[in-house]
Each structure stands twice: as C-alpha cells, then as structure tokens.
Design a protein around this motif. Structure first.
Motif, PDB file in Angstrom:
ATOM      1  N   MET A   1       0.863  -0.986   0.093  1.00 21.99           N
ATOM      2  CA  MET A   1       0.042   0.079   0.025  1.00 21.99           C
ATOM      3  C   MET A   1       0.821   1.325   0.076  1.00 21.99           C
ATOM      4  O   MET A   1       1.832   1.441   0.898  1.00 21.99           O
ATOM      5  N   GLN A   2       0.345   2.222  -0.895  1.00 25.32           N
ATOM      6  CA  GLN A   2       1.106   3.349  -0.959  1.00 25.32           C
ATOM      7  C   GLN A   2       1.133   4.306   0.418  1.00 25.32           C
ATOM      8  O   GLN A   2       0.124   4.499   0.515  1.00 25.32           O
ATOM      9  N   PRO A   3       2.295   4.648   0.947  1.00 31.47           N
ATOM     10  CA  PRO A   3       1.878   5.420   2.177  1.00 31.47           C
ATOM     11  C   PRO A   3       1.334   6.970   1.907  1.00 31.47           C
ATOM     12  O   PRO A   3       1.412   7.619   0.910  1.00 31.47           O
ATOM     13  N   LEU A   4       0.529   7.211   3.020  1.00 31.72           N
ATOM     14  CA  LEU A   4      -0.261   8.626   2.699  1.00 31.72           C
ATOM     15  C   LEU A   4       0.658   9.666   3.003  1.00 31.72           C
ATOM     16  O   LEU A   4       0.809  10.803   2.640  1.00 31.72           O
ATOM     17  N   VAL A   5       1.956   9.419   4.091  1.00 31.43           N
ATOM     18  CA  VAL A   5       2.678  10.262   4.598  1.00 31.43           C
ATOM     19  C   VAL A   5       4.091   9.807   4.377  1.00 31.43           C
ATOM     20  O   VAL A   5       4.177   8.688   4.438  1.00 31.43           O
ATOM     21  N   SER A   6       5.028  10.837   3.957  1.00 32.03           N
ATOM     22  CA  SER A   6       6.519  10.450   3.781  1.00 32.03           C
ATOM     23  C   SER A   6       6.892  11.303   4.936  1.00 32.03           C
ATOM     24  O   SER A   6       6.938  12.492   4.822  1.00 32.03           O
ATOM     25  N   VAL A   7       7.498  10.676   6.009  1.00 31.48           N
ATOM     26  CA  VAL A   7       8.293  11.525   6.825  1.00 31.48           C
ATOM     27  C   VAL A   7       9.654  11.633   6.605  1.00 31.48           C
ATOM     28  O   VAL A   7      10.538  10.492   6.272  1.00 31.48           O
ATOM     29  N   LEU A   8      10.271  12.689   6.452  1.00 27.34           N
ATOM     30  CA  LEU A   8      11.579  13.250   5.700  1.00 27.34           C
ATOM     31  C   LEU A   8      12.335  13.846   6.864  1.00 27.34           C
ATOM     32  O   LEU A   8      12.295  14.737   7.490  1.00 27.34           O
ATOM     33  N   MET A   9      13.389  13.022   7.097  1.00 27.09           N
ATOM     34  CA  MET A   9      14.315  13.388   8.277  1.00 27.09           C
ATOM     35  C   MET A   9      15.753  13.482   7.660  1.00 27.09           C
ATOM     36  O   MET A   9      16.366  12.337   7.424  1.00 27.09           O
ATOM     37  N   PRO A  10      16.467  14.651   7.597  1.00 33.50           N
ATOM     38  CA  PRO A  10      17.880  14.568   7.463  1.00 33.50           C
ATOM     39  C   PRO A  10      18.689  14.542   8.394  1.00 33.50           C
ATOM     40  O   PRO A  10      18.687  14.819   9.666  1.00 33.50           O
ATOM     41  N   VAL A  11      20.001  13.956   8.393  1.00 35.85           N
ATOM     42  CA  VAL A  11      20.920  13.409   9.292  1.00 35.85           C
ATOM     43  C   VAL A  11      22.251  13.869   8.859  1.00 35.85           C
ATOM     44  O   VAL A  11      22.619  13.437   7.766  1.00 35.85           O
ATOM     45  N   TYR A  12      22.882  14.627   9.812  1.00 36.70           N
ATOM     46  CA  TYR A  12      24.444  14.786   9.757  1.00 36.70           C
ATOM     47  C   TYR A  12      25.128  14.714  11.197  1.00 36.70           C
ATOM     48  O   TYR A  12      24.815  15.437  12.128  1.00 36.70           O
ATOM     49  N   ASN A  13      25.997  13.750  11.473  1.00 31.74           N
ATOM     50  CA  ASN A  13      26.465  13.394  12.542  1.00 31.74           C
ATOM     51  C   ASN A  13      25.420  13.645  13.858  1.00 31.74           C
ATOM     52  O   ASN A  13      25.779  14.438  14.789  1.00 31.74           O
ATOM     53  N   GLY A  14      24.302  13.039  13.828  1.00 30.14           N
ATOM     54  CA  GLY A  14      23.415  13.228  14.903  1.00 30.14           C
ATOM     55  C   GLY A  14      23.272  11.965  15.807  1.00 30.14           C
ATOM     56  O   GLY A  14      22.238  11.850  16.436  1.00 30.14           O
ATOM     57  N   GLU A  15      24.351  11.229  15.932  1.00 30.12           N
ATOM     58  CA  GLU A  15      24.133   9.948  16.784  1.00 30.12           C
ATOM     59  C   GLU A  15      23.911  10.128  18.222  1.00 30.12           C
ATOM     60  O   GLU A  15      23.054   9.433  18.745  1.00 30.12           O
ATOM     61  N   LYS A  16      24.077  11.340  18.764  1.00 31.92           N
ATOM     62  CA  LYS A  16      23.805  11.559  20.274  1.00 31.92           C
ATOM     63  C   LYS A  16      22.274  11.640  20.401  1.00 31.92           C
ATOM     64  O   LYS A  16      21.707  10.790  21.584  1.00 31.92           O
ATOM     65  N   HIS A  17      21.445  12.191  19.758  1.00 34.86           N
ATOM     66  CA  HIS A  17      20.015  11.991  20.056  1.00 34.86           C
ATOM     67  C   HIS A  17      19.272  11.435  19.117  1.00 34.86           C
ATOM     68  O   HIS A  17      18.062  11.236  18.927  1.00 34.86           O
ATOM     69  N   LEU A  18      19.944  10.645  18.053  1.00 32.09           N
ATOM     70  CA  LEU A  18      19.094  10.244  17.076  1.00 32.09           C
ATOM     71  C   LEU A  18      18.246   8.791  17.411  1.00 32.09           C
ATOM     72  O   LEU A  18      17.123   8.713  16.902  1.00 32.09           O
ATOM     73  N   PRO A  19      18.377   7.946  18.215  1.00 29.40           N
ATOM     74  CA  PRO A  19      17.480   7.011  18.652  1.00 29.40           C
ATOM     75  C   PRO A  19      16.425   7.527  19.049  1.00 29.40           C
ATOM     76  O   PRO A  19      15.100   7.086  18.840  1.00 29.40           O
ATOM     77  N   ASP A  20      16.220   8.614  19.930  1.00 28.19           N
ATOM     78  CA  ASP A  20      14.895   9.209  20.772  1.00 28.19           C
ATOM     79  C   ASP A  20      14.160   9.915  19.144  1.00 28.19           C
ATOM     80  O   ASP A  20      12.899   9.589  19.308  1.00 28.19           O
ATOM     81  N   ALA A  21      14.852  10.579  18.207  1.00 28.57           N
ATOM     82  CA  ALA A  21      14.159  11.044  17.082  1.00 28.57           C
ATOM     83  C   ALA A  21      13.533   9.841  16.254  1.00 28.57           C
ATOM     84  O   ALA A  21      12.166   9.994  15.974  1.00 28.57           O
ATOM     85  N   ILE A  22      14.264   8.858  16.130  1.00 30.18           N
ATOM     86  CA  ILE A  22      13.860   7.801  15.457  1.00 30.18           C
ATOM     87  C   ILE A  22      12.544   6.880  16.008  1.00 30.18           C
ATOM     88  O   ILE A  22      11.656   6.498  15.306  1.00 30.18           O
ATOM     89  N   LYS A  23      12.749   6.729  17.261  1.00 30.55           N
ATOM     90  CA  LYS A  23      11.723   5.963  18.115  1.00 30.55           C
ATOM     91  C   LYS A  23      10.513   6.819  18.057  1.00 30.55           C
ATOM     92  O   LYS A  23       9.080   6.467  18.191  1.00 30.55           O
ATOM     93  N   SER A  24      10.511   8.043  18.327  1.00 32.83           N
ATOM     94  CA  SER A  24       9.431   8.755  18.434  1.00 32.83           C
ATOM     95  C   SER A  24       8.376   8.789  16.988  1.00 32.83           C
ATOM     96  O   SER A  24       7.266   9.335  16.991  1.00 32.83           O
ATOM     97  N   ILE A  25       9.056   8.656  16.027  1.00 33.41           N
ATOM     98  CA  ILE A  25       8.452   8.541  14.609  1.00 33.41           C
ATOM     99  C   ILE A  25       7.804   7.138  14.703  1.00 33.41           C
ATOM    100  O   ILE A  25       6.589   6.931  14.110  1.00 33.41           O
ATOM    101  N   LEU A  26       8.782   6.071  14.968  1.00 31.99           N
ATOM    102  CA  LEU A  26       8.078   4.820  14.622  1.00 31.99           C
ATOM    103  C   LEU A  26       7.045   4.373  15.659  1.00 31.99           C
ATOM    104  O   LEU A  26       6.262   3.560  15.563  1.00 31.99           O
ATOM    105  N   TRP A  27       7.020   4.957  16.778  1.00 33.10           N
ATOM    106  CA  TRP A  27       5.938   4.698  17.824  1.00 33.10           C
ATOM    107  C   TRP A  27       4.676   5.605  17.630  1.00 33.10           C
ATOM    108  O   TRP A  27       3.753   5.863  18.583  1.00 33.10           O
TER     109      TRP A  27
END
Length: 332
Positions: A1-27
């Motif tokens: 099924m084609q998604p209705l929403v495309s969440v677009l997140m650029p990343v550049y050396n974001g390791e410190k807070h990246l897990p929290d950002a990813i989980k907040s979208i997946l959840w």
C-alpha cells in the motif's frame, strides 16, 4: 500500500539524540507512513544507529559527502511517495499523536498546504516552556513579513504544492523561510495550537553557530516576500523593515511608525491581508519597537502615544505600567 505520509528526516552526525528521534516516529499512533532518512555524509555512528532498526517503513538514503540541508531535503522530496511530507529533525522528539493530528487536519482542510504546530523546548533531559505561532492563515502570512512564523521541524506539507517549488539551495541557513515566502502566494498556512514536538536546544544549533549567515539569508527571503506583495518598496524602506524585523533597538521610532502605517496603506491597494488583522499585528509590532527602544523614556512614551497604532486594540497585554516605570527610571 502506498503510504499517505512521507516523514523526511535529514541526518548529519546526529548520533547523540538520533535514537530518540527515530523511536518517536516509529511509535506514532498513525501508521500509514514511510520514514525517509537522508544521511548527508555523516562521519560518526549515525548510519549504524539507523541500520539497527529493522522497521520496513525506514528507507535510508546515504550521501558520500555533506551537501547541506536544503539539497538533502530536495532529494528527499523527490523520493517521497506520500500525499503529505512531514518534516523531522534528528535531535527532536515528535509527540505520539503528531502525525494523527496533522493528517486529520489536512484531510479536513483541503485548502491548507503548509501545517505546523507549537513546540516544547527541550534542553538536555529537561522540558522547557511551550511556544506557539499564530494559527490562522492571515496572521501567519502577515508575520511572515518580519520573521519565520512556522517551526520548521513541526511542518507537514502537501506534496502537490511542491511540484514546481523546492527549498532554495542558495539559502543555506534560512531555506525554510525562503520556501514559505514562495509558497505563501500559492497555498494557505495553518499552525495547530498543541505542542506536537519537543524541540531540542543546544550550543551546536545553526541559530547559535551561524547567526550572522542566517540573518543574511533571512533578509533575502524577507525581501522576496515583501517585494512580491508590494513591488514599489524602496531600498531605504527595505533596510528599515529589516531592522524592525531584527529588533534593532536603535531604529528611529518616527520612521518606524511611518513605515508600519504605510504597510497598512499599501495593503489597502492590493488587498493581500484582512485589514483588521493587519492593523492589530502592526499595532503589536509598534508597541514592541517602542518597548525595546534605547531612547529616552519620556520620549518613547510620548512618541508611542502620538502614533495612531497605539489606539488599535489588540489581544496582547502591554504591561504598560511596568514599562512606564522602566522608562521613567532610565530617564536622562
């Protein structure tokens, strides 16, 4: 099924807070989305962190070298399959109902092409105060004359309005302001009142490390928008307008009053904004210019009251007594 929403997140050396950002979208409580993560040449562990998540909605795209956020976002827009594109930054945290609230609004308001929300500041692990921009299309576009009235990481857009428009890649530090200045003439804007994103503040932010460059880029966007609406604006008026927007405390108050009233007069001819809302926002702008001025206290108070904008009723408290006392104390 084609998604209705495309969440677009650029990343550049974001390791410190990246897990929290990813989980907040997946959840998110809303599930019909793809999660496009654009790694812009990271040299830390960002890619390894992203690859550790096995969720099929994640689509990682890597760049060999860093090209900047505007180019990265434009590449992501080209890849997006959704009807809507939701922005996300790799150091922020989205509220679990963010996508649900925003998609519901856009599905009910077909004329709205750009939708933001309020934010709650996040410093370290501590939640700070909430901030909001005006909610209505007219108020947002009037404020756009002076500043960026949309929190970029909270935005969700209709992809259809981007068919012939992209982030301006020459504006490295105010690309969102530049995009809104262009889109303001083709679609409606709105901001939800809820704080749907925790916005992380830290010393490495562009607003702190590249403030001078960001100011220069903002001037380009502001000039484009102002001249689109009012083509006959002079260079002298434009410079004064920039100084007002940047809260220059040394501006001439008489010239400021004349220019704010002229904006109302110019709008009477082109009918870009509702008169009542424009007058209220210009009145608040006039109050703030006087409040922040470094001039003699008695002069400020007299000049403020001489301008007709001081008689316009607004819903913003002026705390007049507080500033009268301050002006009198500082009187020379």
């Amino acid at each position: 099924m084609q998604p209705l929403v495309s969440v677009l997140m650029p990343v550049y050396n974001g390791e410190k807070h990246l897990p929290d950002a990813i989980k907040s979208i997946l959840w998110q409580t809303y599930n019909n989305f793809e999660f496009i993560i654009m790694d812009d040449g990271s040299t830390d562990n960002s890619v390894s962190i992203i690859e550790s998540y096995k969720d099929l909605r994640i689509k990682l795209h890597r760049s060999k070298s860093n090209s900047g956020i505007a180019k990265t976002l434009n590449r992501g827009i080209n890849l997006a399959q959704g009807k809507y594109i939701a922005r996300m930054d790799c150091d922020d945290i989205s509220h679990p109902d963010r996508l649900l609230r925003q998609v519901t609004f856009l599905e009910q308001h077909h004329d709205t092409g750009v939708l933001g929300s309020g934010i709650q500041k996040l410093k370290g692990d501590r939640s700070g105060r909430k901030k909001h921009w005006p909610e209505s299309d007219a108020a947002i576009k009037i404020n756009l004359l002076f500043q960026n009235p949309v929190f970029h990481p909270t935005v969700i857009l209709r992809k259809s309005i981007l068919n012939n428009t992209r982030y301006p890649e020459t504006m490295r530090y105010s690309q969102d302001y530049g995009l809104w200045a262009t889109l303001a003439t083709v679609t409606q804007f709105a901001n939800l009142p809820e704080a749907l994103l925790q916005y992380r503040t830290h010393p490495g932010q562009v607003t702190k490390t590249k403030a001078q460059q960001q100011t220069a880029s903002a001037r380009i966007a502001r000039k484009h928008y102002l001249k689109t609406l009012f083509p006959d604006v002079t260079e002298k008026e434009l410079i004064l307008h920039h100084r007002i927007s940047e809260r220059d405390r040394e501006i001439d108050l008489m010239e400021t009053a004349a220019w704010l009233k002229k904006i109302i007069s110019l709008n009477d001819k082109v009918k870009a904004f509702p008169t009542k809302i424009l007058q209220e926002i210009m009145a608040r702008k006039w109050w703030n210019c006087c409040k922040n001025s470094t001039n003699n206290g008695a002069y400020i108070w007299r000049t403020y009251n001489q301008c007709s904008l001081s008689k316009v009723k607004t819903d913003e408290p002026k705390h007049t007594a507080k500033y009268v006392i301050k002006w009198l104390i500082n009187k020379h």
